[in-house]
Design a protein around this motif. Structure first.
Motif, PDB file in Angstrom:
ATOM      1  N   ILE A   5     -35.799 -22.061 -20.669  1.00 39.47           N
ATOM      2  CA  ILE A   5     -34.514 -22.177 -21.348  1.00 39.47           C
ATOM      3  C   ILE A   5     -34.246 -23.653 -21.634  1.00 39.47           C
ATOM      4  O   ILE A   5     -34.285 -24.472 -20.718  1.00 39.47           O
ATOM      5  CB  ILE A   5     -33.379 -21.588 -20.485  1.00 39.47           C
ATOM      6  CG1 ILE A   5     -33.674 -20.116 -20.156  1.00 39.47           C
ATOM      7  CG2 ILE A   5     -32.036 -21.758 -21.170  1.00 39.47           C
ATOM      8  CD1 ILE A   5     -32.770 -19.535 -19.086  1.00 39.47           C
ATOM      9  N   CYS A   6     -33.970 -23.970 -22.892  1.00 40.05           N
ATOM     10  CA  CYS A   6     -33.699 -25.356 -23.284  1.00 40.05           C
ATOM     11  C   CYS A   6     -32.439 -25.418 -24.128  1.00 40.05           C
ATOM     12  O   CYS A   6     -32.389 -24.887 -25.236  1.00 40.05           O
ATOM     13  CB  CYS A   6     -34.870 -25.922 -24.078  1.00 40.05           C
ATOM     14  SG  CYS A   6     -36.427 -25.948 -23.185  1.00 40.05           S
ATOM     15  N   ASP A   7     -31.429 -26.070 -23.582  1.00 38.18           N
ATOM     16  CA  ASP A   7     -30.156 -26.238 -24.279  1.00 38.18           C
ATOM     17  C   ASP A   7     -29.456 -27.444 -23.677  1.00 38.18           C
ATOM     18  O   ASP A   7     -29.585 -27.691 -22.485  1.00 38.18           O
ATOM     19  CB  ASP A   7     -29.291 -24.981 -24.115  1.00 38.18           C
ATOM     20  CG  ASP A   7     -28.150 -24.922 -25.114  1.00 38.18           C
ATOM     21  OD1 ASP A   7     -27.299 -25.844 -25.096  1.00 38.18           O
ATOM     22  OD2 ASP A   7     -28.102 -23.959 -25.891  1.00 38.18           O
ATOM     23  N   ASP A   8     -28.724 -28.190 -24.484  1.00 40.32           N
ATOM     24  CA  ASP A   8     -28.041 -29.367 -23.953  1.00 40.32           C
ATOM     25  C   ASP A   8     -26.728 -29.010 -23.263  1.00 40.32           C
ATOM     26  O   ASP A   8     -26.085 -29.871 -22.683  1.00 40.32           O
ATOM     27  CB  ASP A   8     -27.823 -30.425 -25.028  1.00 40.32           C
ATOM     28  CG  ASP A   8     -27.044 -29.928 -26.228  1.00 40.32           C
ATOM     29  OD1 ASP A   8     -26.846 -28.703 -26.352  1.00 40.32           O
ATOM     30  OD2 ASP A   8     -26.651 -30.755 -27.059  1.00 40.32           O
ATOM     31  N   VAL A  49     -42.058 -17.201 -23.495  1.00 36.62           N
ATOM     32  CA  VAL A  49     -40.906 -17.247 -24.391  1.00 36.62           C
ATOM     33  C   VAL A  49     -40.115 -18.522 -24.112  1.00 36.62           C
ATOM     34  O   VAL A  49     -39.887 -18.875 -22.955  1.00 36.62           O
ATOM     35  CB  VAL A  49     -39.987 -16.014 -24.179  1.00 36.62           C
ATOM     36  CG1 VAL A  49     -38.725 -16.124 -25.019  1.00 36.62           C
ATOM     37  CG2 VAL A  49     -40.738 -14.732 -24.496  1.00 36.62           C
ATOM     38  N   LEU A  50     -39.702 -19.192 -25.180  1.00 35.35           N
ATOM     39  CA  LEU A  50     -38.867 -20.383 -25.078  1.00 35.35           C
ATOM     40  C   LEU A  50     -37.551 -20.106 -25.783  1.00 35.35           C
ATOM     41  O   LEU A  50     -37.529 -19.862 -26.998  1.00 35.35           O
ATOM     42  CB  LEU A  50     -39.560 -21.582 -25.729  1.00 35.35           C
ATOM     43  CG  LEU A  50     -38.741 -22.859 -25.891  1.00 35.35           C
ATOM     44  CD1 LEU A  50     -38.292 -23.387 -24.536  1.00 35.35           C
ATOM     45  CD2 LEU A  50     -39.532 -23.894 -26.662  1.00 35.35           C
ATOM     46  N   MET A  51     -36.455 -20.097 -25.023  1.00 37.00           N
ATOM     47  CA  MET A  51     -35.123 -20.002 -25.623  1.00 37.00           C
ATOM     48  C   MET A  51     -34.695 -21.433 -25.893  1.00 37.00           C
ATOM     49  O   MET A  51     -34.494 -22.210 -24.966  1.00 37.00           O
ATOM     50  CB  MET A  51     -34.156 -19.307 -24.674  1.00 37.00           C
ATOM     51  CG  MET A  51     -34.490 -17.857 -24.457  1.00 37.00           C
ATOM     52  SD  MET A  51     -33.251 -17.008 -23.497  1.00 37.00           S
ATOM     53  CE  MET A  51     -31.911 -16.992 -24.646  1.00 37.00           C
ATOM     54  N   LEU A  52     -34.574 -21.788 -27.165  1.00 34.94           N
ATOM     55  CA  LEU A  52     -34.369 -23.174 -27.555  1.00 34.94           C
ATOM     56  C   LEU A  52     -33.175 -23.324 -28.483  1.00 34.94           C
ATOM     57  O   LEU A  52     -33.108 -22.678 -29.533  1.00 34.94           O
ATOM     58  CB  LEU A  52     -35.634 -23.677 -28.268  1.00 34.94           C
ATOM     59  CG  LEU A  52     -35.590 -25.057 -28.892  1.00 34.94           C
ATOM     60  CD1 LEU A  52     -35.379 -26.134 -27.831  1.00 34.94           C
ATOM     61  CD2 LEU A  52     -36.860 -25.314 -29.679  1.00 34.94           C
ATOM     62  N   GLY A  62     -33.945 -29.762 -31.799  1.00 34.00           N
ATOM     63  CA  GLY A  62     -34.626 -28.509 -31.469  1.00 34.00           C
ATOM     64  C   GLY A  62     -35.752 -28.201 -32.428  1.00 34.00           C
ATOM     65  O   GLY A  62     -36.814 -27.738 -32.035  1.00 34.00           O
ATOM     66  N   LEU A  63     -35.522 -28.446 -33.692  1.00 31.11           N
ATOM     67  CA  LEU A  63     -36.562 -28.194 -34.693  1.00 31.11           C
ATOM     68  C   LEU A  63     -37.746 -29.127 -34.493  1.00 31.11           C
ATOM     69  O   LEU A  63     -38.892 -28.735 -34.674  1.00 31.11           O
ATOM     70  CB  LEU A  63     -36.001 -28.341 -36.105  1.00 31.11           C
ATOM     71  CG  LEU A  63     -34.945 -27.304 -36.498  1.00 31.11           C
ATOM     72  CD1 LEU A  63     -34.346 -27.643 -37.854  1.00 31.11           C
ATOM     73  CD2 LEU A  63     -35.530 -25.914 -36.501  1.00 31.11           C
ATOM     74  N   THR A  64     -37.487 -30.351 -34.099  1.00 34.18           N
ATOM     75  CA  THR A  64     -38.566 -31.304 -33.840  1.00 34.18           C
ATOM     76  C   THR A  64     -39.418 -30.857 -32.658  1.00 34.18           C
ATOM     77  O   THR A  64     -40.632 -31.009 -32.684  1.00 34.18           O
ATOM     78  CB  THR A  64     -37.975 -32.711 -33.554  1.00 34.18           C
ATOM     79  OG1 THR A  64     -37.166 -33.094 -34.674  1.00 34.18           O
ATOM     80  CG2 THR A  64     -39.056 -33.733 -33.339  1.00 34.18           C
ATOM     81  N   ILE A  65     -38.802 -30.275 -31.655  1.00 31.37           N
ATOM     82  CA  ILE A  65     -39.532 -29.806 -30.487  1.00 31.37           C
ATOM     83  C   ILE A  65     -40.527 -28.713 -30.869  1.00 31.37           C
ATOM     84  O   ILE A  65     -41.640 -28.668 -30.353  1.00 31.37           O
ATOM     85  CB  ILE A  65     -38.546 -29.267 -29.418  1.00 31.37           C
ATOM     86  CG1 ILE A  65     -37.723 -30.407 -28.854  1.00 31.37           C
ATOM     87  CG2 ILE A  65     -39.268 -28.518 -28.308  1.00 31.37           C
ATOM     88  CD1 ILE A  65     -36.541 -29.956 -28.045  1.00 31.37           C
TER      89      ILE A  65
END
Length: 67
Positions: A5-8, A49-52, A62-65
């Motif tokens: 999970i990736c979120d700021d 799965v990556l929740m981004l 996020g798009l760059t990642i």
């Protein structure tokens, strides 16, 4: 399934963690709060799965990642 999970937003990350932490077929391999942490997490854990969040510190972080 391994989930990252990736979120700021810590609140959003904890919300998603609470949704999936008791699922039998989901293992949360980590949470990241910015792009650098996310890239490191994905490299270390190889999630299925990556929740981004695609709009973190900057509009395109996020798009760059994904690249």
């Amino acid at each position: 399934m391994k989930l990252a999970i990736c979120d700021d937003s810590e609140i959003i990350c904890e919300y998603y963690r609470s949704l999936f932490e008791n699922a039998e077929d989901v293992e949360i391999v980590g949470i990241a709060y910015n792009g650098d942490e996310c890239i490191d997490l994905v490299r270390r854990t190889a999630p299925d799965v990556l929740m981004l969040d695609i709009q973190m510190r900057t509009d395109d972080e996020g798009l760059t990642i994904i690249e």
